[in-house]
Write a protein that holds these residues in place. Structure first.
Motif: not given
Length: 630
Positions: A204-217
């Motif tokens: 979950l913590s990893n996905l939260e970090g990825k989610y932030k990246v995906m928002e940027t993408l």
């Protein structure tokens, strides 16, 4: 004397006692009775007491009987109830009542006071006392035995209760163990869930970090999407323009395909017209048509000494290099050119070969006599050309011709034609005719003769003529003939045909609506292979066969030469082959010959002879054939 029977009636006992005591007490009395001899008395005294001797004998017998009874009683008691009661009592810790010795017994285990030998009454009295003591013991032992039985029943009941309680305890233990296992599984599941929870928290913590990246993408992709939408609108307009062009192109392609298809039909029609005109020209010329076929090499390809021009399918050239005999001049190259109606190379298929003669076979239904035969050296492919293999793709001229005849007859049936077919198959082996459709005993095989009827038709006596109505029946007869045909192994061919085979299909057609009748014969011949003795290495029976084959083929050449030179006398009767084929060679018939050649360099001489013979046949004019119609 009167008391002895009374005391014997009281000795019916039901108790048991120790046999050892009885034996010890009673044994001395027995010994005394045996050891003490009766005193020798004077005869006078014997006379005085002679009346008392029977009583003494009876008392002795009674003593013996009592002694045996006591022994048996003591044995039963000692080995049975007493020991059981003592053992059970001892096991319970109870006291065993010791038997009370009789008052008159001594401490040393001895019996009663010693009585005189003549005091039988006293001895009997002692015995009765002992018996009463034993009865008393037996009653007490029985009482103890009953008590022990009761105790034993109570113990058994207690044991059963204990076993039931034990079973219940075991059942409870088993339930507790099952619960324990279940709790252990729950514990493992709990540990597993805890581990998964920790893993999921990390993910979950990893996905939260990825989610932030995906928002940027996503933001950047949205910008690109807007750009692509603009490009898409441009491409759609271009696509619409291209689709219109594609439709125009498809219409053009469809039109071109139709043109190509029409041109193919026109080309096929032109080819059929060419063949028809060619057949017409040949019929007008009256020549025997000749087709040449070259067998491929075993490993494929074509030999260098055979040349087939790519642009001309009617010529063939044999090239030979001859060495200088003196050695002073260079080697000379010699070419032999031949021209025929059609030349088939080694790659030609069975279908391609048959298409070239299909019109000739078709004319058999029009009332023309048709003959087709194969000529060539051994192993050049004559039998393969005429018969082929069992597969459809490699079937030869004979089965394909039969198929075409019956299919064409079926189509003509719609126009009112009815056809009757009669098949026969004969071979010429060593100048002897043999019926290949004969199924009887070999010892009863009939003889055959060639006869010429008044209407110039040639028949064979005693030959099997089979009425057939479809191609399967004819193919079955062909298979039977192939089994009966004479073949053998030579140096040139593993399965060389040692005879000429002639297949004839007589056709009679009637069109009742138009009142037209036609009659014709389709004759398909597979000649035996020509061969040289040095190459075939024939010996014995094979040499005799080779001589007959070469003789008949030589006579065939003589007949062809006579026809080509238009001589007044043609020697048909010189061989059975030419006599049988005289209607095809010089009569009213459309005739075609296949000349088969082998491509091997060592067969150059045979190939040259075969091509020369074929050229002579091609120049032979037999006249224009006419239809047999009424």
């Amino acid at each position: 004397m009167s008391r002895l029977p009374v005391s014997s009636s009281k000795r019916v006992l039901t108790s048991s006692s120790s046999s050892s005591e009885n034996g010890q007490d009673f044994a001395p009395a027995q010994k005394k009775l045996r050891k003490d001899p009766e005193p020798v008395r004077p005869r006078a005294a014997a006379t005085i007491i002679g009346s008392k001797r029977p009583a003494v004998a009876a008392s002795r017998a009674l003593v013996l009987i009592l002694s045996c009874f006591l022994h048996a009683l003591s044995f039963v008691v000692s080995s049975g109830v007493l020991k059981q009661s003592i053992a059970s009592t001892a096991a319970k810790g109870g006291n065993i009542k010791q038997p009370v010795a009789p008052a008159g017994a001594k401490a040393g285990g001895g019996g009663a006071n010693k009585r005189h030998a003549w005091d039988l009454k006293g001895k009997v009295s002692d015995m009765e006392g002992k018996i009463r003591n034993y009865q008393t013991k037996y009653k007490s032992i029985n009482q103890e035995n009953e008590e022990l039985k009761g105790t034993m029943i109570q113990s058994q009941t207690r044991v059963n209760q204990m076993e039931k309680e034990l079973e219940m305890q075991r059942s409870q233990i088993s339930e507790y163990e099952d619960e324990l296992h279940a709790l252990a599984g729950v514990r493992n599941e709990l540990e597993k869930v805890s581990s998964e929870k920790n893993t999921l928290q990390k993910e979950l913590s990893n996905l939260e970090g990825k989610y932030k990246v995906m928002e940027t993408l996503r933001d950047s992709q949205e910008t690109e999407l807007q750009t692509l939408k603009m490009k898409l609108s441009v491409q759609e307009s271009t696509l619409a323009r291209l689709q219109g062009t594609l439709r125009d192109t498809e219409e053009e392609v469809r039109s071109l395909k139709e043109t190509v298809s029409q041109q193919k039909d026109d080309l096929h029609a032109g080819e059929m017209e060419r063949r028809r005109l060619h057949n017409t020209i040949q019929e007008l010329k009256g020549n025997i048509r000749v087709f040449c076929r070259v067998r491929p090499l075993v490993d494929g390809g074509l030999s260098k000494h055979i040349q087939l021009p790519a642009s001309d399918d009617k010529t063939i050239t044999l090239a030979k290099t001859e060495e200088s005999h003196t050695g002073k001049t260079a080697d000379t190259h010699k070419n032999y050119n031949f021209s025929f109606d059609r030349v088939f190379g080694p790659t030609a298929s069975q279908q391609e070969v048959f298409e070239e003669i299909s019109l000739l076979v078709q004319s058999a239904l029009d009332g023309y006599n048709v003959c087709c035969f194969a000529y060539g050296q051994t192993g050049s492919g004559k039998t393969y050309t005429m018969e082929g293999d069992e597969f459809d793709r490699t079937r030869g001229v004979i089965p394909r011709a039969v198929t075409q005849i019956f299919r064409a007859a079926e189509k003509l049936g719609a126009q009112g034609w009815e056809f009757n077919f009669t098949a026969s198959f004969v071979e010429i082996y060593n100048e002897t005719l043999r019926d290949l459709l004969y199924t009887g005993k070999a010892s009863k095989r009939p003889e055959h003769e060639i006869r010429k009827l008044s209407n110039s038709e040639v028949t064979i006596s005693n030959l099997t003529y089979e009425k057939v109505s479809n191609e399967d029946q004819v193919l079955g007869l062909i298979a039977l003939a192939n089994q009966n045909r004479s073949t053998a192994q030579t140096a040139q061919n593993d399965r060389s045909s040692r005879s000429h085979s002639v297949f004839q299909l007589d056709i009679e057609g009637v069109n009742a609506g138009r009142d037209v009748k036609c009659k014709s014969t389709l004759c398909l011949v597979d000649l035996a292979g020509s061969e040289r003795m040095l190459k075939s290495q024939s010996q014995g029976e094979r040499f005799k066969e080779m001589t007959a084959i070469n003789g008949s083929l030589s006579n065939l050449g003589i007949v062809i030469s006579a026809l080509a030179n238009k001589e007044s006398y043609v020697p048909y009767r010189n061989s059975k082959l030419t006599y049988l084929l005289q209607g095809c060679l010089g009569g009213n018939s459309k005739t075609l010959m296949f000349v088969n050649i082998a491509p091997e360099p060592d067969s150059f001489g045979e190939t040259l002879n075969s091509l020369r013979f074929a050229s002579k046949v091609n120049d032979c004019v037999i006249g224009t054939a006419s239809a047999n119609r009424k």
